[in-house]
Structures are given as C-alpha cells and as structure tokens.
Design a protein around this motif. Structure first.
Motif, PDB file in Angstrom:
ATOM      1  N   VAL A 161     -43.560  -9.948  99.665  1.00  0.00           N
ATOM      2  CA  VAL A 161     -43.697  -9.425 101.024  1.00  0.00           C
ATOM      3  C   VAL A 161     -43.856  -7.903 101.003  1.00  0.00           C
ATOM      4  O   VAL A 161     -44.783  -7.364 101.614  1.00  0.00           O
ATOM      5  CB  VAL A 161     -42.501  -9.857 101.908  1.00  0.00           C
ATOM      6  CG1 VAL A 161     -42.537  -9.157 103.255  1.00  0.00           C
ATOM      7  CG2 VAL A 161     -42.492 -11.373 102.072  1.00  0.00           C
ATOM      8  N   ASN A 162     -42.982  -7.206 100.297  1.00  0.00           N
ATOM      9  CA  ASN A 162     -43.010  -5.741 100.334  1.00  0.00           C
ATOM     10  C   ASN A 162     -44.066  -5.112  99.435  1.00  0.00           C
ATOM     11  O   ASN A 162     -44.582  -4.046  99.756  1.00  0.00           O
ATOM     12  CB  ASN A 162     -41.635  -5.174  99.996  1.00  0.00           C
ATOM     13  CG  ASN A 162     -40.606  -5.541 101.042  1.00  0.00           C
ATOM     14  OD1 ASN A 162     -40.925  -5.726 102.207  1.00  0.00           O
ATOM     15  ND2 ASN A 162     -39.368  -5.689 100.620  1.00  0.00           N
ATOM     16  N   HIS A 163     -44.394  -5.735  98.316  1.00  0.00           N
ATOM     17  CA  HIS A 163     -45.357  -5.133  97.392  1.00  0.00           C
ATOM     18  C   HIS A 163     -46.757  -5.722  97.512  1.00  0.00           C
ATOM     19  O   HIS A 163     -47.736  -5.002  97.395  1.00  0.00           O
ATOM     20  CB  HIS A 163     -44.860  -5.253  95.950  1.00  0.00           C
ATOM     21  CG  HIS A 163     -43.595  -4.502  95.697  1.00  0.00           C
ATOM     22  ND1 HIS A 163     -43.517  -3.128  95.763  1.00  0.00           N
ATOM     23  CD2 HIS A 163     -42.350  -4.932  95.409  1.00  0.00           C
ATOM     24  CE1 HIS A 163     -42.286  -2.745  95.515  1.00  0.00           C
ATOM     25  NE2 HIS A 163     -41.548  -3.824  95.298  1.00  0.00           N
ATOM     26  N   LEU A 164     -46.859  -7.030  97.726  1.00  0.00           N
ATOM     27  CA  LEU A 164     -48.173  -7.665  97.812  1.00  0.00           C
ATOM     28  C   LEU A 164     -48.590  -7.973  99.251  1.00  0.00           C
ATOM     29  O   LEU A 164     -49.676  -8.488  99.478  1.00  0.00           O
ATOM     30  CB  LEU A 164     -48.211  -8.938  96.963  1.00  0.00           C
ATOM     31  CG  LEU A 164     -48.062  -8.728  95.460  1.00  0.00           C
ATOM     32  CD1 LEU A 164     -48.105 -10.065  94.732  1.00  0.00           C
ATOM     33  CD2 LEU A 164     -49.147  -7.810  94.930  1.00  0.00           C
ATOM     34  N   GLU A 165     -47.710  -7.708 100.206  1.00  0.00           N
ATOM     35  CA  GLU A 165     -47.992  -7.816 101.646  1.00  0.00           C
ATOM     36  C   GLU A 165     -48.218  -9.240 102.137  1.00  0.00           C
ATOM     37  O   GLU A 165     -48.931  -9.479 103.100  1.00  0.00           O
ATOM     38  CB  GLU A 165     -49.148  -6.893 102.031  1.00  0.00           C
ATOM     39  CG  GLU A 165     -48.822  -5.440 101.721  1.00  0.00           C
ATOM     40  CD  GLU A 165     -49.929  -4.461 102.092  1.00  0.00           C
ATOM     41  OE1 GLU A 165     -50.962  -4.888 102.660  1.00  0.00           O
ATOM     42  OE2 GLU A 165     -49.745  -3.262 101.798  1.00  0.00           O
ATOM     43  N   PHE A 166     -47.592 -10.228 101.464  1.00  0.00           N
ATOM     44  CA  PHE A 166     -47.595 -11.585 101.985  1.00  0.00           C
ATOM     45  C   PHE A 166     -46.656 -11.650 103.182  1.00  0.00           C
ATOM     46  O   PHE A 166     -45.767 -10.809 103.331  1.00  0.00           O
ATOM     47  CB  PHE A 166     -47.117 -12.581 100.913  1.00  0.00           C
ATOM     48  CG  PHE A 166     -48.205 -13.019  99.974  1.00  0.00           C
ATOM     49  CD1 PHE A 166     -48.810 -14.256 100.120  1.00  0.00           C
ATOM     50  CD2 PHE A 166     -48.621 -12.188  98.939  1.00  0.00           C
ATOM     51  CE1 PHE A 166     -49.815 -14.670  99.255  1.00  0.00           C
ATOM     52  CE2 PHE A 166     -49.617 -12.588  98.068  1.00  0.00           C
ATOM     53  CZ  PHE A 166     -50.219 -13.830  98.232  1.00  0.00           C
ATOM     54  N   THR A 167     -46.834 -12.650 104.011  1.00  0.00           N
ATOM     55  CA  THR A 167     -45.967 -12.906 105.159  1.00  0.00           C
ATOM     56  C   THR A 167     -45.196 -14.193 104.893  1.00  0.00           C
ATOM     57  O   THR A 167     -45.795 -15.200 104.491  1.00  0.00           O
ATOM     58  CB  THR A 167     -46.800 -13.068 106.445  1.00  0.00           C
ATOM     59  OG1 THR A 167     -47.529 -11.872 106.667  1.00  0.00           O
ATOM     60  CG2 THR A 167     -45.917 -13.350 107.647  1.00  0.00           C
ATOM     61  N   LEU A 168     -43.894 -14.148 105.119  1.00  0.00           N
ATOM     62  CA  LEU A 168     -43.086 -15.356 104.980  1.00  0.00           C
ATOM     63  C   LEU A 168     -43.352 -16.250 106.180  1.00  0.00           C
ATOM     64  O   LEU A 168     -43.101 -15.862 107.315  1.00  0.00           O
ATOM     65  CB  LEU A 168     -41.599 -14.998 104.899  1.00  0.00           C
ATOM     66  CG  LEU A 168     -40.639 -16.179 104.832  1.00  0.00           C
ATOM     67  CD1 LEU A 168     -40.846 -16.995 103.559  1.00  0.00           C
ATOM     68  CD2 LEU A 168     -39.202 -15.689 104.927  1.00  0.00           C
ATOM     69  N   ARG A 169     -43.882 -17.434 105.936  1.00  0.00           N
ATOM     70  CA  ARG A 169     -44.133 -18.389 107.005  1.00  0.00           C
ATOM     71  C   ARG A 169     -42.930 -19.306 107.214  1.00  0.00           C
ATOM     72  O   ARG A 169     -42.527 -19.584 108.344  1.00  0.00           O
ATOM     73  CB  ARG A 169     -45.358 -19.247 106.706  1.00  0.00           C
ATOM     74  CG  ARG A 169     -45.646 -20.189 107.861  1.00  0.00           C
ATOM     75  CD  ARG A 169     -46.684 -21.249 107.664  1.00  0.00           C
ATOM     76  NE  ARG A 169     -47.663 -21.050 106.641  1.00  0.00           N
ATOM     77  CZ  ARG A 169     -48.306 -22.069 106.061  1.00  0.00           C
ATOM     78  NH1 ARG A 169     -48.056 -23.315 106.392  1.00  0.00           N
ATOM     79  NH2 ARG A 169     -49.206 -21.838 105.137  1.00  0.00           N
ATOM     80  N   SER A 170     -42.347 -19.790 106.101  1.00  0.00           N
ATOM     81  CA  SER A 170     -41.238 -20.738 106.211  1.00  0.00           C
ATOM     82  C   SER A 170     -40.251 -20.525 105.077  1.00  0.00           C
ATOM     83  O   SER A 170     -40.644 -20.274 103.945  1.00  0.00           O
ATOM     84  CB  SER A 170     -41.753 -22.183 106.132  1.00  0.00           C
ATOM     85  OG  SER A 170     -42.682 -22.448 107.148  1.00  0.00           O
ATOM     86  N   ASP A 171     -38.965 -20.642 105.417  1.00  0.00           N
ATOM     87  CA  ASP A 171     -37.882 -20.557 104.435  1.00  0.00           C
ATOM     88  C   ASP A 171     -36.993 -21.770 104.619  1.00  0.00           C
ATOM     89  O   ASP A 171     -36.295 -21.897 105.619  1.00  0.00           O
ATOM     90  CB  ASP A 171     -37.088 -19.268 104.637  1.00  0.00           C
ATOM     91  CG  ASP A 171     -35.946 -19.095 103.639  1.00  0.00           C
ATOM     92  OD1 ASP A 171     -35.585 -20.062 102.943  1.00  0.00           O
ATOM     93  OD2 ASP A 171     -35.412 -17.980 103.574  1.00  0.00           O
ATOM     94  N   TYR A 172     -37.051 -22.684 103.651  1.00  0.00           N
ATOM     95  CA  TYR A 172     -36.251 -23.897 103.702  1.00  0.00           C
ATOM     96  C   TYR A 172     -35.083 -23.831 102.728  1.00  0.00           C
ATOM     97  O   TYR A 172     -34.587 -24.856 102.269  1.00  0.00           O
ATOM     98  CB  TYR A 172     -37.131 -25.116 103.394  1.00  0.00           C
ATOM     99  CG  TYR A 172     -38.243 -25.308 104.394  1.00  0.00           C
ATOM    100  CD1 TYR A 172     -37.997 -25.858 105.639  1.00  0.00           C
ATOM    101  CD2 TYR A 172     -39.534 -24.893 104.090  1.00  0.00           C
ATOM    102  CE1 TYR A 172     -39.016 -26.019 106.570  1.00  0.00           C
ATOM    103  CE2 TYR A 172     -40.568 -25.047 105.006  1.00  0.00           C
ATOM    104  CZ  TYR A 172     -40.301 -25.614 106.243  1.00  0.00           C
ATOM    105  OH  TYR A 172     -41.322 -25.764 107.147  1.00  0.00           O
TER     106      TYR A 172
END
Length: 118
Positions: free
Chosen positions: A22-33
């Motif tokens: 998230v912080n380095h590659l700029e992905f967005t967390l969609r779901s956390d199970y």
C-alpha cells in the motif's frame, strides 16, 4: 473462457505486507479477512494468504509486474524510499526488449517489474 489471472502470494506479517504494497507500491486494500487479503492497483489484483511459517530467504514465490510507462521513476522511488525495500536486481535493459528490476517483498517474494522499450 479464462478472463484473468490473479496471483495468490503468501504473507508472514500482515502489517508489513500492507505497508509494503500500500505505502510503497500504491496498491489499495480492497478486503481484509484476517488471514486473507485482496489488493488492487488499477486493473491489477493481488491476493495474499497467511503463511506464518514461511522463511523469506527460502521462498520460491515470484511474480512479474508489467508497466506501460514510468519504470525509471518507480525504480528511483523504490530504491531510495526505505531500507525495507530490497532491490535484488538493478534496473537494466534486457535483450528481450524489456527494462526490468527486481525487489523482494517482506515475505521473500521476488517481484520483477518490467516495461517494454523500443
């Protein structure tokens, strides 16, 4: 008919994995199970499963992420952004028409990032 391929990668420490992607590659967390994560970056989806006994230095997991543009800027950002980013292969122009570099995520997964060049 197969529509897409979604890599499923291991994580040892969820928070370190989230920080990296998230912080380095700029992905967005969609779901956390809890023991399963789904992240997005544009049309790219990565899924992560808990693997607490994985030894990062013995991991054989790897993926190739292809870019349309901006590989030099991303390489410069990642190679200077944090000591937690481990560049394993510096940015190089390959004979197969790709500029590539590789980094290792906190779980030992090798991410090779490439962009075509003329």
């Amino acid at each position: 008919m197969i529509k897409s391929i979604v890599p499923k990668l291991p994580f040892i420490d969820k928070q370190k994995t989230l920080d990296f992607y998230v912080n380095h590659l700029e992905f967005t967390l969609r779901s956390d199970y809890g023991d399963y994560l789904i992240m997005d970056l544009g049309d790219v989806e990565l899924q992560f499963f808990s693997f607490p006994t994985l030894i990062p230095t013995k991991s054989d997991f790897m993926i190739y992420l292809r870019m349309d543009e901006g590989i030099e800027a991303l390489y410069n950002k990642l190679s200077k952004s944090s000591p937690s980013i481990k560049v394993s292969v510096k940015l190089e122009s390959k004979p197969w028409g790709q500029k590539e570099f590789s980094i290792i995520d906190p779980n030992g997964t090798c991410l090779t990032i490439g962009q075509s060049y003329p």
